[in-house]
Design a protein around this motif. Structure first.
Motif, PDB file in Angstrom:
ATOM      1  N   ASN A  71     -13.913  11.625  -2.873  1.00 15.68           N
ATOM      2  CA  ASN A  71     -13.083  11.367  -4.060  1.00 15.68           C
ATOM      3  C   ASN A  71     -13.209   9.893  -4.467  1.00 15.68           C
ATOM      4  O   ASN A  71     -12.277   9.100  -4.325  1.00 15.68           O
ATOM      5  CB  ASN A  71     -11.634  11.755  -3.760  1.00 15.68           C
ATOM      6  CG  ASN A  71     -10.781  11.809  -5.017  1.00 15.68           C
ATOM      7  OD1 ASN A  71     -11.209  11.380  -6.089  1.00 15.68           O
ATOM      8  ND2 ASN A  71      -9.570  12.330  -4.894  1.00 15.68           N
ATOM      9  N   MET A 100      -0.670  12.582  -5.089  1.00 13.30           N
ATOM     10  CA  MET A 100      -0.431  12.050  -6.427  1.00 13.30           C
ATOM     11  C   MET A 100      -1.484  12.598  -7.372  1.00 13.30           C
ATOM     12  O   MET A 100      -2.614  12.884  -6.973  1.00 13.30           O
ATOM     13  CB  MET A 100      -0.350  10.524  -6.458  1.00 13.30           C
ATOM     14  CG  MET A 100      -1.620   9.751  -6.534  1.00 13.30           C
ATOM     15  SD  MET A 100      -1.282   7.971  -6.776  1.00 13.30           S
ATOM     16  CE  MET A 100      -0.649   7.920  -8.457  1.00 13.30           C
ATOM     17  N   ARG A 129      -6.635   6.945 -16.870  1.00 14.68           N
ATOM     18  CA  ARG A 129      -7.136   5.628 -17.290  1.00 14.68           C
ATOM     19  C   ARG A 129      -6.262   5.010 -18.377  1.00 14.68           C
ATOM     20  O   ARG A 129      -6.729   4.298 -19.254  1.00 14.68           O
ATOM     21  CB  ARG A 129      -8.597   5.695 -17.771  1.00 14.68           C
ATOM     22  CG  ARG A 129      -9.583   6.115 -16.709  1.00 14.68           C
ATOM     23  CD  ARG A 129      -9.497   5.317 -15.416  1.00 14.68           C
ATOM     24  NE  ARG A 129     -10.014   3.971 -15.456  1.00 14.68           N
ATOM     25  CZ  ARG A 129     -11.229   3.609 -15.092  1.00 14.68           C
ATOM     26  NH1 ARG A 129     -12.073   4.510 -14.676  1.00 14.68           N
ATOM     27  NH2 ARG A 129     -11.584   2.355 -15.135  1.00 14.68           N
ATOM     28  N   ARG A 130      -4.960   5.301 -18.300  1.00 16.30           N
ATOM     29  CA  ARG A 130      -4.008   4.685 -19.224  1.00 16.30           C
ATOM     30  C   ARG A 130      -2.899   3.976 -18.472  1.00 16.30           C
ATOM     31  O   ARG A 130      -1.858   3.661 -19.041  1.00 16.30           O
ATOM     32  CB  ARG A 130      -3.396   5.765 -20.128  1.00 16.30           C
ATOM     33  CG  ARG A 130      -4.390   6.312 -21.163  1.00 16.30           C
ATOM     34  CD  ARG A 130      -3.752   7.392 -22.005  1.00 16.30           C
ATOM     35  NE  ARG A 130      -2.347   7.109 -22.240  1.00 16.30           N
ATOM     36  CZ  ARG A 130      -1.455   7.988 -22.672  1.00 16.30           C
ATOM     37  NH1 ARG A 130      -1.827   9.215 -22.935  1.00 16.30           N
ATOM     38  NH2 ARG A 130      -0.200   7.647 -22.864  1.00 16.30           N
ATOM     39  N   GLY A 131      -3.126   3.761 -17.164  1.00 11.06           N
ATOM     40  CA  GLY A 131      -2.141   2.993 -16.383  1.00 11.06           C
ATOM     41  C   GLY A 131      -0.999   3.820 -15.815  1.00 11.06           C
ATOM     42  O   GLY A 131      -0.081   3.262 -15.213  1.00 11.06           O
ATOM     43  N   GLY A 140      -1.125   6.235 -13.375  1.00 11.24           N
ATOM     44  CA  GLY A 140      -1.213   6.246 -11.910  1.00 11.24           C
ATOM     45  C   GLY A 140      -0.711   4.928 -11.335  1.00 11.24           C
ATOM     46  O   GLY A 140       0.038   4.908 -10.357  1.00 11.24           O
ATOM     47  N   ARG A 141      -1.110   3.835 -11.942  1.00 11.83           N
ATOM     48  CA  ARG A 141      -0.673   2.511 -11.473  1.00 11.83           C
ATOM     49  C   ARG A 141       0.851   2.389 -11.561  1.00 11.83           C
ATOM     50  O   ARG A 141       1.499   1.910 -10.627  1.00 11.83           O
ATOM     51  CB  ARG A 141      -1.335   1.420 -12.322  1.00 11.83           C
ATOM     52  CG  ARG A 141      -1.072   0.014 -11.841  1.00 11.83           C
ATOM     53  CD  ARG A 141      -1.570  -0.999 -12.857  1.00 11.83           C
ATOM     54  NE  ARG A 141      -3.019  -1.049 -12.978  1.00 11.83           N
ATOM     55  CZ  ARG A 141      -3.821  -1.777 -12.210  1.00 11.83           C
ATOM     56  NH1 ARG A 141      -3.303  -2.532 -11.257  1.00 11.83           N
ATOM     57  NH2 ARG A 141      -5.128  -1.774 -12.400  1.00 11.83           N
ATOM     58  N   VAL A 198      -2.534  12.734 -11.896  1.00 11.35           N
ATOM     59  CA  VAL A 198      -2.249  12.502 -13.321  1.00 11.35           C
ATOM     60  C   VAL A 198      -3.085  13.518 -14.098  1.00 11.35           C
ATOM     61  O   VAL A 198      -4.252  13.756 -13.749  1.00 11.35           O
ATOM     62  CB  VAL A 198      -2.625  11.052 -13.721  1.00 11.35           C
ATOM     63  CG1 VAL A 198      -2.537  10.849 -15.229  1.00 11.35           C
ATOM     64  CG2 VAL A 198      -1.728  10.050 -12.998  1.00 11.35           C
TER      65      VAL A 198
END
Ligand SMILES: CC(C)(COP(=O)(O)OP(=O)(O)OC[C@H]1O[C@@H](n2cnc3c(N)ncnc32)[C@H](O)[C@@H]1OP(=O)(O)O)[C@@H](O)C(=O)NCCC(=O)NCCS
Length: 145
Positions: A110, A71, A79-81, A83-84, A73
């Motif tokens: 990592n 995975m 840090r904008r959600g 990946g979540r 981004v």
């Protein structure tokens, strides 16, 4: 706002670029086609304003277990959600197919990814010595679904 959708073959160029920059890997397009063929719902992309900004690819090696293969981004979109959102959508698809747990391997160096997976409820498990080609150890992380 990014939307999460299934991978399509036209996304390959963008995925290769993200993998190259974010994961330092340079797989042939056929690699991505083959993992998509194994399980189409396990290969998702995040798209924002028509551009691919992230992806997740995984398989279900056993009927009760899902494995995240890769995975990433794009750096400026972190840090904008995103990946979540990718992981949540992936896990949802795993659960719909009957998975009881998900796991992945991550380089022990990592720390950003390890923190990310912890934030999403993954726990650290075994450490595999010299798992990667350059000799680095892998940390196994898993999550009950
Ligand atoms: C790991 C990665 C996919 C996370 O994607 P992202 O879109 O930035 O993650 P999110 O914005 O959804 O972060 C969700 C939460 O994870 C944690 N997190 C994410 N990145 C983090 C970091 N660099 N350091 C510490 N915690 C982090 C935070 O708790 C974050 O929530 P917050 O921003 O509200 O604090 C991204 O950093 C990436 O592509 N890294 C390079 C490729 C990589 O390492 N892939 C994994 C290989 S196994």
């Amino acid at each position: 706002m990014a939307i999460i959708r299934n991978f399509e073959e036209k996304d390959i160029g963008a995925i290769i670029e993200i993998a190259r920059r974010s994961l330092n890997t340079d797989y042939d397009p056929r690699f991505y086609i083959s993992i998509h063929e194994i399980w189409p719902s396990g290969f998702l992309v995040a798209e924002e304003n028509g551009r691919i900004v992230g992806f997740i690819a995984g398989v279900m090696p056993h009927e009760s277990e899902a494995r995240v293969l890769m995975m990433g981004v794009k750096r400026h979109f972190r840090r904008r959600g995103i990946g979540r959102a990718l992981m949540n959508a992936f896990i949802n698809n795993c659960a719909l197919r009957g998975a009881k747990r998900a796991y992945l391997e991550v380089r022990v160096s990592n720390t950003a990814a390890i923190e990310f997976y912890r934030a999403l409820g993954f726990s650290a498990g075994a450490r595999y010595p010299s798992y990667y080609d350059d000799g680095e150890d892998a940390l196994i992380m898993w999550k009950s679904l």
